[in-house]
Design a protein around this motif. Structure first.
Motif, short mmCIF file in Angstrom:
data_model
loop_
_atom_site.label_atom_id
_atom_site.label_comp_id
_atom_site.label_asym_id
_atom_site.label_seq_id
_atom_site.Cartn_x
_atom_site.Cartn_y
_atom_site.Cartn_z
N GLY A 274 0.14 -12.97 1.03
CA GLY A 274 -1.02 -13.84 0.97
C GLY A 274 -2.24 -13.05 0.54
N ARG A 275 -3.39 -13.72 0.50
CA ARG A 275 -4.62 -13.07 0.06
C ARG A 275 -5.19 -12.22 1.20
N PRO A 276 -5.20 -10.89 1.04
CA PRO A 276 -5.72 -10.02 2.11
C PRO A 276 -7.24 -9.99 2.11
N ARG A 277 -7.81 -9.64 3.23
CA ARG A 277 -9.25 -9.44 3.34
C ARG A 277 -9.58 -8.01 2.92
N LYS A 278 -10.74 -7.85 2.29
CA LYS A 278 -11.14 -6.54 1.77
C LYS A 278 -11.18 -5.49 2.88
N ALA A 279 -11.70 -5.85 4.04
CA ALA A 279 -11.80 -4.89 5.14
C ALA A 279 -10.43 -4.43 5.60
N ASP A 280 -9.44 -5.34 5.61
CA ASP A 280 -8.09 -4.96 6.02
C ASP A 280 -7.45 -3.99 5.03
N VAL A 281 -7.70 -4.21 3.74
CA VAL A 281 -7.16 -3.33 2.70
C VAL A 281 -7.77 -1.94 2.83
N ILE A 282 -9.07 -1.88 3.04
CA ILE A 282 -9.74 -0.58 3.20
C ILE A 282 -9.22 0.15 4.43
N ALA A 283 -9.01 -0.58 5.53
CA ALA A 283 -8.47 0.04 6.74
C ALA A 283 -7.05 0.55 6.51
N ALA A 284 -6.24 -0.21 5.76
CA ALA A 284 -4.87 0.24 5.47
C ALA A 284 -4.88 1.49 4.60
N LEU A 285 -5.86 1.58 3.68
CA LEU A 285 -5.97 2.78 2.85
C LEU A 285 -6.30 4.00 3.70
N GLY A 286 -7.11 3.81 4.72
CA GLY A 286 -7.44 4.92 5.63
C GLY A 286 -6.21 5.48 6.31
N GLU A 287 -5.25 4.61 6.58
CA GLU A 287 -4.02 5.06 7.23
C GLU A 287 -3.04 5.66 6.22
N ALA A 288 -3.16 5.28 4.94
CA ALA A 288 -2.24 5.77 3.92
C ALA A 288 -2.60 7.15 3.44
N VAL A 289 -3.84 7.52 3.57
CA VAL A 289 -4.31 8.81 3.04
C VAL A 289 -4.05 9.91 4.03
N VAL B 130 0.87 -1.17 0.00
CA VAL B 130 0.00 0.00 0.00
C VAL B 130 0.91 1.22 0.00
N LEU B 131 0.78 2.03 -1.05
CA LEU B 131 1.59 3.23 -1.19
C LEU B 131 0.73 4.46 -0.91
N ASP B 132 1.33 5.47 -0.31
CA ASP B 132 0.60 6.72 -0.14
C ASP B 132 0.68 7.52 -1.44
N ALA B 133 0.18 8.74 -1.44
CA ALA B 133 0.12 9.55 -2.65
C ALA B 133 1.51 9.88 -3.21
N ASP B 134 2.53 9.89 -2.34
CA ASP B 134 3.89 10.19 -2.76
C ASP B 134 4.67 8.95 -3.20
N GLY B 135 4.05 7.76 -3.11
CA GLY B 135 4.70 6.53 -3.51
C GLY B 135 5.48 5.83 -2.41
N ARG B 136 5.34 6.29 -1.17
CA ARG B 136 6.02 5.64 -0.04
C ARG B 136 5.25 4.39 0.38
N VAL B 137 5.98 3.32 0.67
CA VAL B 137 5.36 2.08 1.14
C VAL B 137 4.95 2.28 2.60
N VAL B 138 3.63 2.18 2.87
CA VAL B 138 3.15 2.36 4.24
C VAL B 138 2.62 1.08 4.86
N ARG B 139 2.22 0.12 4.04
CA ARG B 139 1.71 -1.16 4.54
C ARG B 139 2.09 -2.27 3.58
N ARG B 140 2.08 -3.50 4.09
CA ARG B 140 2.43 -4.68 3.28
C ARG B 140 1.58 -5.85 3.75
#
Length: 137
Positions: A122-137, A109-119
């Protein structure tokens, strides 16, 4: 009798490993080694999202990669400003080595500047990806 004890011990250790592996697989987390790593459009072969970018490392014979592609595509379609980019790990070994990708699928998961903020490996759950996006923004 000794053979039975050894068999039970091996089964117990294998079961514990399986439970631990299943629990960790797909979990989106922060890794200290990712701090400060930046990726650009030229490295990834696609434009970064305005708010965040989901980068998926896949391989041709990876069954969980297809499910991960579907999940990330849905999330990118639901959340404005988020882009999903899939990278063929076999074709981009230089990038795989630089980012220490050890298995597919791996999602960054990259933020708007291209920095890696999460990794996630395996197959991630949709809710976990959405939560990680909340932290990246």
């Amino acid at each position: 009798m000794t053979g039975l004890v050894v068999c039970v011990a091996v089964l117990a250790v294998a079961s514990a490993y399986g439970v631990l592996h299943r629990k960790r697989s797909g979990r989106v987390r922060v890794r200290g080694r990712d701090d400060g790593k930046r990726l650009g459009a030229a490295e990834l072969g696609g434009e970064l999202g305005e708010r965040a970018t989901l980068v998926q490392f896949s391989s041709a014979f990876c069954a969980p990669c297809r499910a991960t592609r579907r999940i990330l595509g849905e999330v990118a379609g639901m959340v404005p400003g988020v882009t999903h980019i899939e990278v063929d790990a076999e074709a981009r070994l230089d990038l795989v080595r630089a980012l220490e990708i050890q298995k597919t699928p791996t999602v960054l998961v990259l933020d708007a500047d291209g920095r890696v903020v999460r990794r996630a490996t395996g197959r991630p759950r949709k809710a976990d990806v959405i939560a990680a996006l909340g932290e990246a923004v």
